[in-house]
Design an enzyme around this catalytic site. Structure first.
Site, PDB file in Angstrom:
ATOM      1  N   ASP A   1      19.866 -22.422-106.571  1.00 59.92           N
ATOM      2  CA  ASP A   1      18.581 -22.734-107.201  1.00 59.92           C
ATOM      3  C   ASP A   1      18.846 -22.858-108.699  1.00 59.92           C
ATOM      4  O   ASP A   1      19.622 -22.075-109.255  1.00 59.92           O
ATOM      5  CB  ASP A   1      17.572 -21.597-106.928  1.00 59.92           C
ATOM      6  CG  ASP A   1      16.133 -22.019-107.119  1.00 59.92           C
ATOM      7  OD1 ASP A   1      15.370 -21.985-106.138  1.00 59.92           O
ATOM      8  OD2 ASP A   1      15.763 -22.380-108.268  1.00 59.92           O
ATOM      9  N   ASN A   2      18.225 -23.828-109.357  1.00 59.55           N
ATOM     10  CA  ASN A   2      18.448 -23.958-110.816  1.00 59.55           C
ATOM     11  C   ASN A   2      17.370 -23.231-111.621  1.00 59.55           C
ATOM     12  O   ASN A   2      17.324 -23.343-112.840  1.00 59.55           O
ATOM     13  CB  ASN A   2      18.538 -25.436-111.226  1.00 59.55           C
ATOM     14  CG  ASN A   2      17.214 -26.165-111.084  1.00 59.55           C
ATOM     15  OD1 ASN A   2      16.262 -25.624-110.517  1.00 59.55           O
ATOM     16  ND2 ASN A   2      17.140 -27.380-111.572  1.00 59.55           N
TER      17      ASN A   2
ATOM     18  N   ASN B   1      11.800 -23.483-111.344  1.00 60.61           N
ATOM     19  CA  ASN B   1      10.470 -23.078-110.889  1.00 60.61           C
ATOM     20  C   ASN B   1      10.523 -21.727-110.177  1.00 60.61           C
ATOM     21  O   ASN B   1       9.782 -21.489-109.229  1.00 60.61           O
ATOM     22  CB  ASN B   1       9.922 -24.168-109.949  1.00 60.61           C
ATOM     23  CG  ASN B   1       8.417 -24.229-109.976  1.00 60.61           C
ATOM     24  OD1 ASN B   1       7.771 -23.509-110.743  1.00 60.61           O
ATOM     25  ND2 ASN B   1       7.843 -25.053-109.117  1.00 60.61           N
TER      26      ASN B   1
ATOM     27  N   SER C   1       7.131 -33.774 -96.453  1.00 64.73           N
ATOM     28  CA  SER C   1       5.716 -33.488 -96.675  1.00 64.73           C
ATOM     29  C   SER C   1       4.867 -34.505 -95.927  1.00 64.73           C
ATOM     30  O   SER C   1       5.257 -35.677 -95.786  1.00 64.73           O
ATOM     31  CB  SER C   1       5.434 -33.581 -98.173  1.00 64.73           C
ATOM     32  OG  SER C   1       4.054 -33.646 -98.411  1.00 64.73           O
TER      33      SER C   1
ATOM     34  N   TYR D   1       6.001 -38.521-106.880  1.00 64.35           N
ATOM     35  CA  TYR D   1       6.426 -37.385-106.050  1.00 64.35           C
ATOM     36  C   TYR D   1       6.429 -37.787-104.570  1.00 64.35           C
ATOM     37  O   TYR D   1       7.402 -37.586-103.845  1.00 64.35           O
ATOM     38  CB  TYR D   1       5.500 -36.175-106.263  1.00 64.35           C
ATOM     39  CG  TYR D   1       5.592 -35.187-105.133  1.00 64.35           C
ATOM     40  CD1 TYR D   1       6.696 -34.351-105.024  1.00 64.35           C
ATOM     41  CD2 TYR D   1       4.612 -35.119-104.139  1.00 64.35           C
ATOM     42  CE1 TYR D   1       6.821 -33.479-103.944  1.00 64.35           C
ATOM     43  CE2 TYR D   1       4.722 -34.259-103.069  1.00 64.35           C
ATOM     44  CZ  TYR D   1       5.826 -33.435-102.982  1.00 64.35           C
ATOM     45  OH  TYR D   1       5.954 -32.591-101.915  1.00 64.35           O
TER      46      TYR D   1
ATOM     47  N   LYS E   1       9.715 -38.209-101.704  1.00 69.02           N
ATOM     48  CA  LYS E   1       9.845 -37.622-100.358  1.00 69.02           C
ATOM     49  C   LYS E   1      10.096 -38.736 -99.340  1.00 69.02           C
ATOM     50  O   LYS E   1      10.938 -38.600 -98.454  1.00 69.02           O
ATOM     51  CB  LYS E   1       8.585 -36.822 -99.980  1.00 69.02           C
ATOM     52  CG  LYS E   1       8.458 -35.510-100.721  1.00 69.02           C
ATOM     53  CD  LYS E   1       9.523 -34.513-100.260  1.00 69.02           C
ATOM     54  CE  LYS E   1       9.636 -33.329-101.184  1.00 69.02           C
ATOM     55  NZ  LYS E   1      10.790 -32.468-100.934  1.00 69.02           N
TER      56      LYS E   1
ATOM     57  N   PHE F   1       2.432 -29.715 -93.799  1.00 70.59           N
ATOM     58  CA  PHE F   1       1.053 -29.970 -94.214  1.00 70.59           C
ATOM     59  C   PHE F   1       0.808 -29.068 -95.442  1.00 70.59           C
ATOM     60  O   PHE F   1       1.616 -29.094 -96.355  1.00 70.59           O
ATOM     61  CB  PHE F   1       0.112 -29.875 -93.003  1.00 70.59           C
ATOM     62  CG  PHE F   1       0.195 -31.196 -92.256  1.00 70.59           C
ATOM     63  CD1 PHE F   1       1.366 -31.557 -91.582  1.00 70.59           C
ATOM     64  CD2 PHE F   1      -0.815 -32.126 -92.338  1.00 70.59           C
ATOM     65  CE1 PHE F   1       1.510 -32.822 -90.988  1.00 70.59           C
ATOM     66  CE2 PHE F   1      -0.692 -33.387 -91.739  1.00 70.59           C
ATOM     67  CZ  PHE F   1       0.465 -33.726 -91.072  1.00 70.59           C
TER      68      PHE F   1
ATOM     69  N   ASN G   1      -1.994 -26.478-109.526  1.00 68.83           N
ATOM     70  CA  ASN G   1      -2.521 -27.786-109.126  1.00 68.83           C
ATOM     71  C   ASN G   1      -3.142 -27.699-107.745  1.00 68.83           C
ATOM     72  O   ASN G   1      -4.031 -28.468-107.413  1.00 68.83           O
ATOM     73  CB  ASN G   1      -1.381 -28.820-109.026  1.00 68.83           C
ATOM     74  CG  ASN G   1      -0.713 -29.027-110.351  1.00 68.83           C
ATOM     75  OD1 ASN G   1      -1.363 -29.343-111.335  1.00 68.83           O
ATOM     76  ND2 ASN G   1       0.602 -28.835-110.383  1.00 68.83           N
TER      77      ASN G   1
ATOM     78  N   VAL H   1     -14.383 -28.158-107.479  1.00 72.87           N
ATOM     79  CA  VAL H   1     -14.171 -28.766-106.155  1.00 72.87           C
ATOM     80  C   VAL H   1     -14.140 -30.274-106.380  1.00 72.87           C
ATOM     81  O   VAL H   1     -15.131 -30.863-106.817  1.00 72.87           O
ATOM     82  CB  VAL H   1     -15.305 -28.369-105.177  1.00 72.87           C
ATOM     83  CG1 VAL H   1     -15.150 -29.106-103.849  1.00 72.87           C
ATOM     84  CG2 VAL H   1     -15.334 -26.862-104.973  1.00 72.87           C
TER      85      VAL H   1
HETATM   86  C1  UD1 Z   1      -2.771 -35.623-104.445  1.00 77.91           C
HETATM   87  C2  UD1 Z   1      -1.946 -34.377-104.368  1.00 77.91           C
HETATM   88  O1  UD1 Z   1      -1.891 -33.603-105.299  1.00 77.91           O
HETATM   89  N1  UD1 Z   1      -1.271 -34.192-103.229  1.00 77.91           N
HETATM   90  C3  UD1 Z   1      -0.299 -33.112-103.049  1.00 77.91           C
HETATM   91  C4  UD1 Z   1      -0.988 -31.836-102.717  1.00 77.91           C
HETATM   92  O2  UD1 Z   1      -1.679 -32.033-101.489  1.00 77.91           O
HETATM   93  P1  UD1 Z   1      -3.198 -31.720-101.414  1.00 77.91           P
HETATM   94  O3  UD1 Z   1      -3.911 -32.550-102.402  1.00 77.91           O
HETATM   95  O4  UD1 Z   1      -3.595 -31.872 -99.978  1.00 77.91           O
HETATM   96  O5  UD1 Z   1      -3.245 -30.150-101.760  1.00 77.91           O
HETATM   97  P2  UD1 Z   1      -4.130 -29.374-102.838  1.00 77.91           P
HETATM   98  O6  UD1 Z   1      -3.943 -27.931-102.553  1.00 77.91           O
HETATM   99  O7  UD1 Z   1      -3.833 -29.859-104.213  1.00 77.91           O
HETATM  100  O8  UD1 Z   1      -5.617 -29.811-102.473  1.00 77.91           O
HETATM  101  C5  UD1 Z   1      -6.231 -29.465-101.246  1.00 77.91           C
HETATM  102  C6  UD1 Z   1      -7.698 -29.822-101.294  1.00 77.91           C
HETATM  103  O9  UD1 Z   1      -8.333 -29.034-102.294  1.00 77.91           O
HETATM  104  C7  UD1 Z   1      -8.961 -29.846-103.263  1.00 77.91           C
HETATM  105  N2  UD1 Z   1      -8.825 -29.166-104.571  1.00 77.91           N
HETATM  106  C8  UD1 Z   1      -7.589 -28.829-105.045  1.00 77.91           C
HETATM  107  C9  UD1 Z   1      -7.449 -28.152-106.242  1.00 77.91           C
HETATM  108  C10 UD1 Z   1      -8.616 -27.825-106.970  1.00 77.91           C
HETATM  109  O10 UD1 Z   1      -8.566 -27.237-108.053  1.00 77.91           O
HETATM  110  N3  UD1 Z   1      -9.833 -28.189-106.449  1.00 77.91           N
HETATM  111  C11 UD1 Z   1      -9.960 -28.851-105.263  1.00 77.91           C
HETATM  112  O11 UD1 Z   1     -11.070 -29.158-104.836  1.00 77.91           O
HETATM  113  C12 UD1 Z   1      -8.276 -31.195-103.187  1.00 77.91           C
HETATM  114  O12 UD1 Z   1      -9.109 -32.210-103.638  1.00 77.91           O
HETATM  115  C13 UD1 Z   1      -7.959 -31.273-101.691  1.00 77.91           C
HETATM  116  O13 UD1 Z   1      -9.071 -31.736-100.971  1.00 77.91           O
HETATM  117  O14 UD1 Z   1      -0.071 -30.776-102.570  1.00 77.91           O
HETATM  118  C14 UD1 Z   1       0.925 -30.959-101.583  1.00 77.91           C
HETATM  119  C15 UD1 Z   1       1.867 -29.776-101.663  1.00 77.91           C
HETATM  120  O15 UD1 Z   1       1.217 -28.634-101.220  1.00 77.91           O
HETATM  121  C16 UD1 Z   1       1.686 -32.254-101.853  1.00 77.91           C
HETATM  122  O16 UD1 Z   1       2.589 -32.503-100.805  1.00 77.91           O
HETATM  123  C17 UD1 Z   1       0.713 -33.404-101.982  1.00 77.91           C
HETATM  124  O17 UD1 Z   1       1.397 -34.598-102.311  1.00 77.91           O
END
Ligand code: UD1
Length: 362
Positions: free
Chosen positions: A46-47, A50, A146, A172, A176, A201, A221, A240
């Site tokens: 691991d580097n 993160n 992914s 990203y 993949k 998932f 994120n 949301v």
């Molecule tokens: C567009 C994007 O970023 N996609 C990535 C995200 O998936 P993905 O978007 O599915 O995952 P997130 O956990 O970021 O989001 C899940 C759901 O929660 C919602 N949400 C998220 C954060 C927030 O502050 N508020 C909110 O409402 C999103 O709109 C989504 O509907 O993470 C995965 C890793 O786990 C990656 O493989 C995906 O490529």
């Protein structure tokens, strides 16, 4: 150096990115398995881009804690997969049976800002790793992929024959997809390759001990770590992203899977090797939950209120996705066991014990 039993060097499972979130939970699962931990040396490179290593420690915190929990040891190298010479030194020291390749940059938004870093790290790094494996006669690979490779679903649930690579919304996601394509091409070129690509998932949750879990740098994120940081008081409220999707309550729907189930899926894939060719397998639960359902489940598990407001959609987001899990059942004899309540309870245990992530527990 590899360890020996009866004068014979043990084979190694080499985990790239094994100090990260999914990687470290997989290390824990392998060490907790009495057969696998006896049979193999568990080697992590691991580097630390993160992952956190405390001052004065040789090993990153997740690995140090796993050793404490299991009483077994992990061999660790601070190596970047893109550094072929350093990688070769690791292959010189160990008789590698299989590589589980987690190492990658994974922040979607950052990948839009720094595409070259993502292509260099994720794609060039993977090519260097594959080349080193080939030079050393190691052909067993489990690749950390992914569900993002499916893009915006044409149908649900998503099965492995669904088209990949179409309309991907970020560098990203493309890394993949391209890595999977490279693996497929390699498997066609030489029948010695056995490559299983695990399409995750949405991994959530934490180790049952509450001592290792997801520890994103900066503002999270992803949904689950964000909710957890709101619950613990590190962040004031959740946005949301979108309340007008064509879903039952208007918020986005995803297939959340407990990281311990995901880790167990890797152990099952390992047992399947060698399996010549390239095989893609979904790892999900097959159930979709909306953002609002996630908030409600987390409030129940934590006993805390999660303040939130519904805002506009996030660019690149899709309405819904969830997995068809029949292939994982059939091929791996694996299925996710943990419920949504387990995912929330375990995330909460980790977050409330470690409000600042690993930095506090050092
Ligand atoms: C567009 C994007 O970023 N996609 C990535 C995200 O998936 P993905 O978007 O599915 O995952 P997130 O956990 O970021 O989001 C899940 C759901 O929660 C919602 N949400 C998220 C954060 C927030 O502050 N508020 C909110 O409402 C999103 O709109 C989504 O509907 O993470 C995965 C890793 O786990 C990656 O493989 C995906 O490529």
């Amino acid at each position: 150096m590899g360890t020996c039993t009866n004068g014979v060097m043990k084979q190694a499972i080499l985990l790239t990115g094994g100090a990260g979130y999914v990687g470290s939970h997989t290390v824990a699962a392998l060490l907790e398995d009495p057969v696998k931990s006896e049979q193999y040396d568990i080697v992590v490179i691991d580097n630390l881009v993160n992952a956190y290593r405390a001052p004065g420690q040789k090993k990153p915190e997740p690995l140090r804690i796993i050793e404490e929990l299991t009483g077994k040891s992990v061999i660790f190298y601070d190596v970047n997969i893109a550094d072929g010479a350093k990688l070769q030194e690791v292959f010189d020291k160990h008789s590698v049976h299989c590589v589980i390749h987690f190492a990658a940059l994974k922040a979607v938004g950052e990948s839009v800002e720094k595409p070259l870093e993502y292509y260099q790290n994720n794609i060039t790094g993977t090519c260097t790793l594959l080349d080193t494996m080939r030079k050393n006669g190691v052909y067993n690979l489990i690749f950390s992929s992914s569900c993002t490779v499916y893009g915006d679903p044409e149908r649900l649930p998503l099965d492995e024959s669904h088209a990949t690579g179409r309309g991907l919304s970020s560098p990203y996601a493309r890394t993949k997809h391209y890595c999977e394509t490279i693996c497929e091409d390699l498997a066609v070129s030489d029948k010695k390759w056995s490559i299983i690509s695990l399409r995750y998932f949405n991994p959530v949750g934490a180790h049952a001990s509450g001592r290792i879990g997801e520890d994103p740098a900066g503002i999270p994120n992803n949904l689950m770590p964000y909710i957890a940081q709101v619950a613990v008081g590190r962040l004031p409220s959740l946005s949301v992203f979108g309340g007008d999707y064509p879903t039952p309550d208007g918020s986005g729907v995803r297939d959340y899977i407990h990281v311990a189930d995901l880790a167990a899926g890797h152990a099952r894939a390992l047992a399947l090797l060698p399996r010549p060719g390239f095989t893609a397998v979904n790892l999900g639960t097959g159930n979709g939950y909306s953002v609002l359902q996630m908030i409600a489940a987390f409030e129940k598990a934590s006993g805390r209120k999660i303040p939130y407001k519904i805002v506009g959609r996030r660019a690149g987001d899709i309405a819904a996705n969830y997995a068809d899990v029949s292939l994982s059942h059939k091929l791996l004899g694996w299925s996710a066991k943990k419920t949504l309540d387990d995912m929330c309870a375990d995330t909460w245990r980790w977050q409330s014990n470690n409000p600042n992530g690993f930095k506090k527990s050092s």
